[in-house]
Design a protein around this motif. Structure first.
Motif, PDB file in Angstrom:
ATOM      1  N   TRP A  89       0.817  -1.217   0.000  1.00 37.67           N
ATOM      2  CA  TRP A  89       0.000   0.000   0.000  1.00 37.67           C
ATOM      3  C   TRP A  89       0.848   1.262   0.000  1.00 37.67           C
ATOM      4  O   TRP A  89       0.470   2.270  -0.592  1.00 37.67           O
ATOM      5  CB  TRP A  89      -0.994  -0.018   1.157  1.00 37.67           C
ATOM      6  N   LEU A  90       1.981   1.204   0.639  1.00 36.19           N
ATOM      7  CA  LEU A  90       2.899   2.347   0.633  1.00 36.19           C
ATOM      8  C   LEU A  90       3.373   2.644  -0.794  1.00 36.19           C
ATOM      9  O   LEU A  90       3.307   3.790  -1.255  1.00 36.19           O
ATOM     10  CB  LEU A  90       4.098   2.064   1.544  1.00 36.19           C
ATOM     11  N   THR A  91       3.814   1.622  -1.506  1.00 36.98           N
ATOM     12  CA  THR A  91       4.332   1.842  -2.865  1.00 36.98           C
ATOM     13  C   THR A  91       3.218   2.145  -3.866  1.00 36.98           C
ATOM     14  O   THR A  91       3.358   3.042  -4.694  1.00 36.98           O
ATOM     15  CB  THR A  91       5.165   0.638  -3.341  1.00 36.98           C
ATOM     16  N   ILE A  92       2.115   1.417  -3.774  1.00 35.99           N
ATOM     17  CA  ILE A  92       0.989   1.679  -4.692  1.00 35.99           C
ATOM     18  C   ILE A  92       0.406   3.055  -4.398  1.00 35.99           C
ATOM     19  O   ILE A  92       0.086   3.821  -5.312  1.00 35.99           O
ATOM     20  CB  ILE A  92      -0.104   0.588  -4.561  1.00 35.99           C
ATOM     21  N   GLY A  93       0.252   3.374  -3.129  1.00 40.26           N
ATOM     22  CA  GLY A  93      -0.279   4.687  -2.758  1.00 40.26           C
ATOM     23  C   GLY A  93       0.603   5.822  -3.251  1.00 40.26           C
ATOM     24  O   GLY A  93       0.120   6.813  -3.805  1.00 40.26           O
ATOM     25  N   VAL A  97      -0.650   8.540  -6.054  1.00 38.75           N
ATOM     26  CA  VAL A  97      -0.765   9.954  -5.683  1.00 38.75           C
ATOM     27  C   VAL A  97       0.242  10.831  -6.426  1.00 38.75           C
ATOM     28  O   VAL A  97      -0.106  11.896  -6.931  1.00 38.75           O
ATOM     29  CB  VAL A  97      -0.608  10.126  -4.151  1.00 38.75           C
ATOM     30  N   PHE A  98       1.484  10.378  -6.504  1.00 38.92           N
ATOM     31  CA  PHE A  98       2.541  11.256  -7.006  1.00 38.92           C
ATOM     32  C   PHE A  98       3.024  10.974  -8.436  1.00 38.92           C
ATOM     33  O   PHE A  98       3.574  11.859  -9.076  1.00 38.92           O
ATOM     34  CB  PHE A  98       3.758  11.204  -6.073  1.00 38.92           C
ATOM     35  N   ILE A  99       2.835   9.778  -8.932  1.00 33.98           N
ATOM     36  CA  ILE A  99       3.410   9.424 -10.231  1.00 33.98           C
ATOM     37  C   ILE A  99       2.355   9.307 -11.327  1.00 33.98           C
ATOM     38  O   ILE A  99       2.478   9.900 -12.381  1.00 33.98           O
ATOM     39  CB  ILE A  99       4.232   8.122 -10.124  1.00 33.98           C
ATOM     40  N   VAL A 100       1.311   8.546 -11.051  1.00 28.39           N
ATOM     41  CA  VAL A 100       0.285   8.272 -12.064  1.00 28.39           C
ATOM     42  C   VAL A 100      -0.725   9.415 -12.096  1.00 28.39           C
ATOM     43  O   VAL A 100      -1.265   9.800 -11.059  1.00 28.39           O
ATOM     44  CB  VAL A 100      -0.422   6.937 -11.752  1.00 28.39           C
ATOM     45  N   LYS A 101      -0.976   9.929 -13.272  1.00 27.66           N
ATOM     46  CA  LYS A 101      -1.924  11.046 -13.420  1.00 27.66           C
ATOM     47  C   LYS A 101      -3.289  10.594 -13.948  1.00 27.66           C
ATOM     48  O   LYS A 101      -4.298  11.214 -13.675  1.00 27.66           O
ATOM     49  CB  LYS A 101      -1.342  12.111 -14.370  1.00 27.66           C
ATOM     50  N   ARG A 106      -5.024   4.854 -11.880  1.00 26.06           N
ATOM     51  CA  ARG A 106      -5.070   4.914 -10.418  1.00 26.06           C
ATOM     52  C   ARG A 106      -6.075   3.911  -9.865  1.00 26.06           C
ATOM     53  O   ARG A 106      -5.803   3.212  -8.895  1.00 26.06           O
ATOM     54  CB  ARG A 106      -5.458   6.317  -9.944  1.00 26.06           C
ATOM     55  N   ILE A 107      -7.237   3.854 -10.491  1.00 23.79           N
ATOM     56  CA  ILE A 107      -8.277   2.916 -10.047  1.00 23.79           C
ATOM     57  C   ILE A 107      -7.798   1.478 -10.217  1.00 23.79           C
ATOM     58  O   ILE A 107      -7.972   0.643  -9.328  1.00 23.79           O
ATOM     59  CB  ILE A 107      -9.596   3.168 -10.813  1.00 23.79           C
ATOM     60  N   ILE A 108      -7.161   1.192 -11.351  1.00 23.09           N
ATOM     61  CA  ILE A 108      -6.639  -0.158 -11.594  1.00 23.09           C
ATOM     62  C   ILE A 108      -5.588  -0.515 -10.541  1.00 23.09           C
ATOM     63  O   ILE A 108      -5.582  -1.630 -10.012  1.00 23.09           O
ATOM     64  CB  ILE A 108      -6.079  -0.276 -13.029  1.00 23.09           C
ATOM     65  N   LEU A 109      -4.691   0.422 -10.226  1.00 23.15           N
ATOM     66  CA  LEU A 109      -3.687   0.177  -9.192  1.00 23.15           C
ATOM     67  C   LEU A 109      -4.328  -0.141  -7.848  1.00 23.15           C
ATOM     68  O   LEU A 109      -3.910  -1.061  -7.141  1.00 23.15           O
ATOM     69  CB  LEU A 109      -2.763   1.391  -9.049  1.00 23.15           C
ATOM     70  N   LEU A 110      -5.352   0.594  -7.495  1.00 22.36           N
ATOM     71  CA  LEU A 110      -6.026   0.370  -6.220  1.00 22.36           C
ATOM     72  C   LEU A 110      -6.769  -0.974  -6.199  1.00 22.36           C
ATOM     73  O   LEU A 110      -6.792  -1.654  -5.166  1.00 22.36           O
ATOM     74  CB  LEU A 110      -6.969   1.525  -5.907  1.00 22.36           C
ATOM     75  N   ILE A 111      -7.342  -1.342  -7.328  1.00 19.90           N
ATOM     76  CA  ILE A 111      -8.008  -2.653  -7.418  1.00 19.90           C
ATOM     77  C   ILE A 111      -6.985  -3.772  -7.272  1.00 19.90           C
ATOM     78  O   ILE A 111      -7.202  -4.742  -6.530  1.00 19.90           O
ATOM     79  CB  ILE A 111      -8.802  -2.775  -8.736  1.00 19.90           C
ATOM     80  N   ILE A 112      -5.858  -3.638  -7.956  1.00 23.58           N
ATOM     81  CA  ILE A 112      -4.804  -4.654  -7.857  1.00 23.58           C
ATOM     82  C   ILE A 112      -4.295  -4.752  -6.423  1.00 23.58           C
ATOM     83  O   ILE A 112      -4.150  -5.856  -5.878  1.00 23.58           O
ATOM     84  CB  ILE A 112      -3.647  -4.345  -8.839  1.00 23.58           C
ATOM     85  N   ALA A 113      -4.035  -3.603  -5.792  1.00 23.50           N
ATOM     86  CA  ALA A 113      -3.557  -3.607  -4.409  1.00 23.50           C
ATOM     87  C   ALA A 113      -4.575  -4.273  -3.487  1.00 23.50           C
ATOM     88  O   ALA A 113      -4.209  -5.037  -2.586  1.00 23.50           O
ATOM     89  CB  ALA A 113      -3.252  -2.191  -3.946  1.00 23.50           C
ATOM     90  N   SER A 114      -5.839  -4.004  -3.705  1.00 20.97           N
ATOM     91  CA  SER A 114      -6.890  -4.619  -2.884  1.00 20.97           C
ATOM     92  C   SER A 114      -6.922  -6.129  -3.065  1.00 20.97           C
ATOM     93  O   SER A 114      -7.026  -6.882  -2.086  1.00 20.97           O
ATOM     94  CB  SER A 114      -8.260  -4.038  -3.240  1.00 20.97           C
TER      95      SER A 114
END
Length: 133
Positions: A89-93, A97-101, A106-114
């Motif tokens: 969560w630290l790296t995905i977050g 927040v800072f890299i992906v615009k 962003r939604i895909i990253l959060l789904i994968i992390a979940s």
């Protein structure tokens, strides 16, 4: 022909396993790089290509502890689960927040992390296994 494909497959598995082993070793020193998944991938590759390297990882005093419980069927220790999910969560977050615009990425990253968090959390832990009296 089948022997050539088998030899190529074995070499490819050795290369992937060795790269994964390298990343796993680097992950011991860099907390943002996950050690255990890379070592498990190396084990899977070596299991099908080089039993000596497979056994080397399992019996190594520095690498073995990362994977022994999982390989032996005892699951993932709770401490490792918490650490893996925290780092995930630290790296995905940070990325979201800072890299992906792009909002979709962003939604895909959060789904994968979940999904990965759920998978890790639902694996059994050695603490869950009843011990004989």
């Amino acid at each position: 022909m089948d022997e050539n494909i088998s030899a190529i497959k074995k070499i490819l598995l050795m290369v992937i396993g060795s790269l994964s082993l390298g990343f796993g070793i680097i992950g011991i020193f860099l907390p943002v790089l996950p050690t255990t998944p890379f070592l498990l991938l190396a084990l899977a590759c070596y299991l099908r290509s080089n039993k000596k390297l497979y056994n080397f990882i399992l019996t190594n005093k520095h690498l073995g502890p990362y994977v022994k419980d999982y390989v032996s069927g005892n699951g993932i220790p709770m401490k490792m689960k918490r650490r893996a999910i925290f780092i995930l969560w630290l790296t995905i977050g940070f990325s979201a927040v800072f890299i992906v615009k792009d909002i979709l990425v962003r939604i895909i990253l959060l789904i994968i992390a979940s999904m990965v968090s759920f998978y890790i959390w639902t694996r059994k832990s050695p603490e869950d296994i009843p011990r004989g009296k």
